[in-house]
Design a protein around this motif. Structure first.
Motif, PDB file in Angstrom:
ATOM      1  N   ASP A  33       0.853  -1.180   0.000  1.00 46.74           N
ATOM      2  CA  ASP A  33       0.000   0.000   0.000  1.00 46.74           C
ATOM      3  C   ASP A  33       0.893   1.235   0.000  1.00 46.74           C
ATOM      4  OD1 ASP A  33       0.437   1.120   2.768  1.00 46.74           O
ATOM      5  OD2 ASP A  33      -0.329  -0.848   3.341  1.00 46.74           O
ATOM      6  N   PRO A  34       0.330   2.437  -0.184  1.00 38.83           N
ATOM      7  CA  PRO A  34       1.162   3.642  -0.282  1.00 38.83           C
ATOM      8  C   PRO A  34       1.973   3.964   0.964  1.00 38.83           C
ATOM      9  CG  PRO A  34      -1.010   4.044  -1.216  1.00 38.83           C
ATOM     10  CD  PRO A  34      -1.084   2.724  -0.518  1.00 38.83           C
ATOM     11  N   LEU A  35       1.576   3.432   2.122  1.00 39.66           N
ATOM     12  CA  LEU A  35       2.270   3.719   3.374  1.00 39.66           C
ATOM     13  C   LEU A  35       3.088   2.539   3.892  1.00 39.66           C
ATOM     14  CD1 LEU A  35      -0.471   5.806   5.224  1.00 39.66           C
ATOM     15  CD2 LEU A  35       1.443   6.622   3.829  1.00 39.66           C
ATOM     16  N   ALA A  36       3.235   1.499   3.078  1.00 40.61           N
ATOM     17  CA  ALA A  36       4.111   0.365   3.406  1.00 40.61           C
ATOM     18  C   ALA A  36       3.802  -0.237   4.773  1.00 40.61           C
ATOM     19  CB  ALA A  36       5.581   0.792   3.334  1.00 40.61           C
ATOM     20  N   ARG A  37       2.534  -0.387   5.093  1.00 38.75           N
ATOM     21  CA  ARG A  37       2.140  -0.868   6.428  1.00 38.75           C
ATOM     22  C   ARG A  37       2.670  -2.271   6.737  1.00 38.75           C
ATOM     23  NH1 ARG A  37      -2.381   2.066   4.559  1.00 38.75           N
ATOM     24  NH2 ARG A  37      -3.007   3.779   5.938  1.00 38.75           N
ATOM     25  N   GLU A  38       2.810  -3.099   5.710  1.00 38.75           N
ATOM     26  CA  GLU A  38       3.278  -4.472   5.928  1.00 38.75           C
ATOM     27  C   GLU A  38       4.690  -4.501   6.509  1.00 38.75           C
ATOM     28  OE1 GLU A  38       3.189  -8.713   5.856  1.00 38.75           O
ATOM     29  OE2 GLU A  38       1.644  -7.151   5.875  1.00 38.75           O
ATOM     30  N   SER A  39       5.444  -3.425   6.340  1.00 39.30           N
ATOM     31  CA  SER A  39       6.835  -3.404   6.802  1.00 39.30           C
ATOM     32  C   SER A  39       6.968  -3.537   8.316  1.00 39.30           C
ATOM     33  CB  SER A  39       7.510  -2.110   6.348  1.00 39.30           C
ATOM     34  OG  SER A  39       6.921  -0.985   6.978  1.00 39.30           O
ATOM     35  N   ALA A  40       5.923  -3.198   9.059  1.00 35.41           N
ATOM     36  CA  ALA A  40       5.980  -3.283  10.527  1.00 35.41           C
ATOM     37  C   ALA A  40       5.182  -4.450  11.080  1.00 35.41           C
ATOM     38  CB  ALA A  40       5.477  -1.974  11.138  1.00 35.41           C
ATOM     39  N   ASN A  41       4.762  -5.355  10.213  1.00 38.75           N
ATOM     40  CA  ASN A  41       3.955  -6.506  10.626  1.00 38.75           C
ATOM     41  C   ASN A  41       4.860  -7.625  11.141  1.00 38.75           C
ATOM     42  OD1 ASN A  41       2.144  -8.584  10.974  1.00 38.75           O
ATOM     43  ND2 ASN A  41       1.682  -8.843   8.790  1.00 38.75           N
ATOM     44  N   LEU A  42       4.884  -7.804  12.461  1.00 40.98           N
ATOM     45  CA  LEU A  42       5.753  -8.822  13.061  1.00 40.98           C
ATOM     46  C   LEU A  42       5.362 -10.238  12.655  1.00 40.98           C
ATOM     47  CD1 LEU A  42       6.210  -7.304  16.628  1.00 40.98           C
ATOM     48  CD2 LEU A  42       7.974  -7.583  14.882  1.00 40.98           C
ATOM     49  N   ASP A  43       4.147 -10.422  12.150  1.00 42.40           N
ATOM     50  CA  ASP A  43       3.711 -11.733  11.682  1.00 42.40           C
ATOM     51  C   ASP A  43       3.884 -11.893  10.178  1.00 42.40           C
ATOM     52  OD1 ASP A  43       2.870 -12.651  14.224  1.00 42.40           O
ATOM     53  OD2 ASP A  43       1.011 -11.505  14.040  1.00 42.40           O
ATOM     54  N   GLY A  44       4.437 -10.875   9.513  1.00 40.12           N
ATOM     55  CA  GLY A  44       4.642 -10.934   8.079  1.00 40.12           C
ATOM     56  C   GLY A  44       5.880 -11.735   7.708  1.00 40.12           C
ATOM     57  N   LEU A  45       6.039 -11.972   6.421  1.00 40.62           N
ATOM     58  CA  LEU A  45       7.148 -12.782   5.906  1.00 40.62           C
ATOM     59  C   LEU A  45       8.501 -12.326   6.435  1.00 40.62           C
ATOM     60  CD1 LEU A  45       8.592 -14.718   3.872  1.00 40.62           C
ATOM     61  CD2 LEU A  45       8.361 -12.875   2.175  1.00 40.62           C
ATOM     62  N   TYR A  46       8.804 -11.053   6.291  1.00 40.41           N
ATOM     63  CA  TYR A  46      10.155 -10.578   6.561  1.00 40.41           C
ATOM     64  C   TYR A  46      10.524 -10.706   8.030  1.00 40.41           C
ATOM     65  CZ  TYR A  46      14.288  -7.569   6.133  1.00 40.41           C
ATOM     66  OH  TYR A  46      15.576  -7.085   6.130  1.00 40.41           O
ATOM     67  N   LEU A  47       9.687 -10.179   8.887  1.00 37.15           N
ATOM     68  CA  LEU A  47      10.038 -10.156  10.304  1.00 37.15           C
ATOM     69  C   LEU A  47       9.951 -11.539  10.938  1.00 37.15           C
ATOM     70  CD1 LEU A  47       8.454  -6.739  11.321  1.00 37.15           C
ATOM     71  CD2 LEU A  47      10.777  -7.260  10.563  1.00 37.15           C
ATOM     72  N   ARG A  48       9.053 -12.381  10.449  1.00 35.11           N
ATOM     73  CA  ARG A  48       9.021 -13.780  10.905  1.00 35.11           C
ATOM     74  C   ARG A  48      10.326 -14.477  10.549  1.00 35.11           C
ATOM     75  NH1 ARG A  48       6.201 -16.889   8.203  1.00 35.11           N
ATOM     76  NH2 ARG A  48       5.085 -15.505   6.765  1.00 35.11           N
TER      77      ARG A  48
END
Length: 328
Positions: A87-102
């Protein structure tokens, strides 16, 4: 007149050449980038980067283990995020359950002694494909509006287990902002390796293929540096030092050896360099066509980057070069 000064005396056999060698590479010099994708048991080669793969979170553990066995202990993961999560504000970047941070948390759990350098920039998570917030009416990249997002991204990465935060976005003031966010949340021990001089280079294409992160409109020239500029890198360096960077990075490396040396001569901070995807792909393509000896060219390029002044090299050649070094 017969010469009395004969530099060739120091080159006359391998033992003497080794004795007087000025620059040496070791596996400890390398930061190994890793590409992450969703799914299970996935290992997909990047077509424009032969020998480099995108790994699902479960398979990347095997890749880290193989690299550790070769003496590599520092890794830089990058995520390939589904368009549905952007999305325009990159909200997924702070999702601790998302691909990257997991994946970051899992790597640190299984390999607690490795060092993870995480990437702070909006482009992998942004529906616009830019490193900062885009004004949807004018297309301008909004510097100050991006800082809050970058700070929250860095904080989430620190919570997941990042050892070094790597802001690659080139927004003004982001090192000071991120340092303040980290310190205010008891992450004083987390380092910042700032992309001090990141140029608007043509050598990034294969990386953007791997992450599907190219800008949807426009380019990145309003925030990444002009390849024609050298002194500007010293201005960026002075600001990063003032704002609290612990290490600095030059990107790309091979076409910017003069910048690496310039920065090295003007700082006491550790200097790193990013041997980028296009530099990797050129050598691989030439080697596949039989135009160069791939292994020897790889080692010569890495040696040149270190000789220019890099204390560490972020390179897709890390694993392959470590294997060569192990053979001696």
């Amino acid at each position: 007149m017969i010469p009395t000064n004969r530099p060739r005396r120091n080159r006359k056999n391998q033992v003497i050449r080794d004795l007087v060698q000025e620059t040496r590479l070791t596996a400890h010099d390398f930061i190994y980038p890793l590409f992450l994708i969703e799914g299970q048991n996935q290992r997909l080669e990047v077509k424009s980067m032969p020998g480099i793969y995108r790994h699902s979170a479960d398979r990347v553990i095997d890749e880290v283990g193989a690299a550790v066995a070769l003496g590599i202990h520092t890794f830089a993961p990058f995520p390939s995020i589904s368009d549905a999560l952007k999305d325009p504000l990159a909200r997924e970047s702070a999702n601790l359950d998302g691909l990257y941070l997991r994946a970051v948390a899992d790597i640190k759990r299984q390999f607690p002694d490795v060092v993870l350098m995480t990437d702070v920039a909006m482009d992998p998570y942004s529906s616009d494909g830019h490193d900062g917030v885009v004004n949807q009416e004018t297309g301008e990249i909004l510097n100050d509006a991006s800082l809050e997002i970058l700070g929250q991204m860095a904080l989430a990465q620190a919570r997941a287990g990042a050892d070094i935060i790597g802001p690659s976005d080139m927004m003004d003031g982001r090192v000071a902002w991120i340092r303040d966010v980290l310190d205010s949340n008891a992450f004083q021990h987390v380092s910042i390796m700032s992309y001090t001089a990141k140029y608007a280079s043509a050598f990034y294409g294969p990386f953007r293929d791997a992450l599907d992160s190219a800008p949807k409109k426009g380019d990145k020239k309003s925030y990444q540096m002009n390849p024609a500029n050298r002194r500007e890198a010293l201005r960026e360096l002075a600001l990063d030092e003032l704002e609290g960077a612990d290490m600095v990075m030059i990107k790309p490396a091979l076409s910017y050896l003069d910048i690496i040396r310039e920065v090295k001569d003007h700082t006491t901070l550790p200097v790193t360099a990013y041997n980028v995807s296009g530099e990797y792909a050129m050598i691989k393509a030439a080697a596949q066509n039989g135009w160069v000896d791939g292994e020897k060219t790889m080692m010569e390029v890495l040696l040149s980057i270190k000789r220019a002044g890099a204390d560490a090299i972020l390179t897709y050649f890390a694993k392959e070069a470590a294997e060569v070094l192990r053979r001696g």
